[in-house]
Design an enzyme around this catalytic site. Structure first.
Site, PDB file in Angstrom:
ATOM      1  N   THR A  22       0.816  -1.214   0.000  1.00 22.40           N
ATOM      2  CA  THR A  22       0.000   0.000   0.000  1.00 22.40           C
ATOM      3  C   THR A  22       0.847   1.260   0.000  1.00 22.40           C
ATOM      4  O   THR A  22       0.505   2.257  -0.638  1.00 22.40           O
ATOM      5  CB  THR A  22      -0.939  -0.004   1.219  1.00 22.40           C
ATOM      6  OG1 THR A  22      -1.864  -1.088   1.087  1.00 22.40           O
ATOM      7  CG2 THR A  22      -1.719   1.294   1.335  1.00 22.40           C
ATOM      8  N   THR A  98       1.097  -4.162   4.360  1.00 23.49           N
ATOM      9  CA  THR A  98       0.813  -4.512   5.754  1.00 23.49           C
ATOM     10  C   THR A  98       0.077  -5.840   5.900  1.00 23.49           C
ATOM     11  O   THR A  98       0.003  -6.376   7.013  1.00 23.49           O
ATOM     12  CB  THR A  98      -0.013  -3.413   6.434  1.00 23.49           C
ATOM     13  OG1 THR A  98      -1.255  -3.256   5.743  1.00 23.49           O
ATOM     14  CG2 THR A  98       0.741  -2.096   6.461  1.00 23.49           C
ATOM     15  N   ASP A  99      -0.466  -6.387   4.814  1.00 18.13           N
ATOM     16  CA  ASP A  99      -1.194  -7.660   4.915  1.00 18.13           C
ATOM     17  C   ASP A  99      -0.369  -8.741   5.600  1.00 18.13           C
ATOM     18  O   ASP A  99      -0.911  -9.552   6.356  1.00 18.13           O
ATOM     19  CB  ASP A  99      -1.595  -8.159   3.522  1.00 18.13           C
ATOM     20  CG  ASP A  99      -2.811  -7.450   2.967  1.00 18.13           C
ATOM     21  OD1 ASP A  99      -3.457  -6.692   3.720  1.00 18.13           O
ATOM     22  OD2 ASP A  99      -3.115  -7.652   1.773  1.00 18.13           O
TER      23      ASP A  99
END
Length: 339
Positions: A22, A98-99
Site C-alpha cells: 500500500t 501490511t497484509d
C-alpha cells in the site's frame, strides 16, 4: 542504557528496500490502486528526511502487494540486506504491504544474523488518500534503523511512531491507521521529536540453521471450529510437511478430532497453537480428551506463546532447514517460552 536515544549521529547510513504494498500504491489502469512507486519515489516523498543527517540508499527489490510475498522473497531479501550491511549500512529498512508484515517480520527476525537493526514498515493509507501515513512511517523507520540504541534488537516493526518487536506484533484491524499492536507485551519503544526511544529490549532468537529452498516446503495453519470432526484436518494434512492446528482457547480441540491429530502427528510435526491471538497454550491444566495435556501427550508440539501464524513461520523454516522432530520441539520450547 537510557530509555531513549539521541537523534542519529550525522553520517549514519541506511539502506531502504522496497517490496511494494500500500505504501507504494497509486492509481492503476483499473478502478483500484496498485504498487507502482519505486523506493526512490518513496524516499523523495518524505518531508524532513534530509534534516536527519542520515544517508539513504534505495533498492527496488520487489513491486508486489504484501499478500503475494513468499519465503523465497524473504530469503533473497536477507541475502541482499546482509550485503548492504557488509557494504557499510548501519541499518536496513524494508517497506512492504501490511497484509503480511506480522509474518514476514518474524521470518526476517529469525533469519537476520547481524546486530544492525532491520526495520519493517508500510502504510495503512495509500498515497492517493488524505492522511496517507507512508511518509511518516518511513521517516520513523529510517530514524530507528540509524539509531545506535536500536542495535541488537533484531527485526523491528515501526508504524504510527510505535516500535514493535517482530516476535510479538500483530495486525489487529483491517483499515485503522493504528492497526498494529503487540497484544501480550505492547510496543518496545516509540519515536518522538525525531528520537527513537527504546523502552525495553526484546530477546533475540535467531535460527542457527541453513534454510534452503523454503518455497518447496508445504505447511499450513488450520483452525478447529465448532462441531469439527477432524475430516477437514485429515484431508488437508495429507499433502503437508508440517501443520499448525489453531485450537480453541488455551489449546483445545473437539474430542472427535483427536484421533485424526494423533495420526497426523505420527507422520509429521504438528504444532498446537491457539486461535485467540494472545496468551499461551497451556500444558497441564485440563485433562479431558482434546485438552492441551491430552494432545501434547499424543505427540503434538506446543507453540507456547507464539500465535498460530508466527508458529507456522517458525515451523516452516525449521522444516526447510531439515530439522527433525526433536530439534523442532526443542526450538519451540525455547522461542515459544516468550523469554
Amino acid at each position: 542504557m537510557p530509555p531513549y536515544a539521541d537523534p542519529p549521529p550525522a553520517g549514519r547510513r541506511v539502506t531502504v528496500f522496497s517490496l511494494g504494498g500500500t505504501i507504494a500504491m497509486t492509481g492503476g489502469p483499473g478502478s483500484g490502486v496498485v504498487p507502482t512507486l519505486t523506493a526512490a519515489d518513496l524516499v523523495a516523498a518524505v518531508p524532513g528526511l534530509a534534516g536527519t543527517g542520515v544517508t539513504v540508499r534505495v533498492h527496488d527489490f520487489r513491486r508486489l502487494p504484501g499478500a503475494s510475498l513468499g519465503f523465497d522473497d524473504l530469503t533473497a531479501l536477507v541475502t541482499a540486506a546482509r550485503r548492504a550491511v557488509d557494504d557499510g549500512a548501519d541499518g536496513v529498512v524494508v517497506t512492504q504491504g501490511t497484509d503480511t508484515i506480522e509474518e514476514t517480520a518474524f521470518a526476517l527476525d529469525l533469519l537476520w544474523p547481524y546486530d544492525a537493526p532491520l526495520v519493517v514498515t508500510g502504510a495503512m493509507r495509500n498515497p492517493t488518500l488524505a492522511g496517507a501515513d507512508g511518509p511518516a512511517n518511513l521517516l520513523a523507520a529510517v530514524t530507528v534503523a540509524a539509531a545506535p540504541a536500536a542495535r541488537r534488537t533484531g527485526c523491528l516493526v515501526v508504524l504510527g511512531d510505535e516500535i514493535h518487536a517482530a516476535r510479538w506484533v500483530r495486525k489487529t484491524h483491517t483499515t485503522s491507521p493504528v492497526a498494529f499492536r503487540s497484544p501480550d507485551v505492547g510496543p518496545v519503544g516509540l519515536v518522538a521529536e525525531g528520537r527513537p526511544r527504546i523502552l525495553t529490549r526484546p530477546a533475540r532468537h535467531r535460527l542457527d540453521a541453513d534454510v534452503r529452498d523454503p518455497g518447496t516446503v508445504r505447511t499450513a495453519v488450520l483452525p478447529v471450529v465448532l462441531g469439527d470432526d477432524g475430516a477437514t484436518l485429515r484431508r488437508a494434512g495429507s499433502g503437508l510437511d508440517g501443520l499448525v492446528v489453531a485450537g480453541f482457547g488455551v489449546g483445545h480441540v473437539p474430542a472427535a478430532a483427536v484421533a485424526v491429530l494423533t495420526d497426523l502427528a505420527a507422520g509429521m510435526p504438528v504444532v498446537l497453537a491457539s486461535r485467540i491471538g494472545a496468551g499461551p497454550v497451556l500444558a497441564g491444566t485440563y485433562g479431558f480428551p482434546g485438552s492441551e495435556s491430552d494432545l501434547l501427550s499424543r505427540g503434538l508440539i506446543s507453540a507456547g506463546t507464539l500465535d498460530c501464524y508466527k508458529a507456522r513461520i517458525l515451523l516452516h523454516l525449521l522444516v526447510a532447514a531439515g530439522h527433525d522432530r526433536g530439534r523442532i520441539t526443542a526450538t519451540f520450547a525455547t522461542i515459544g517460552a516468550g523469554d
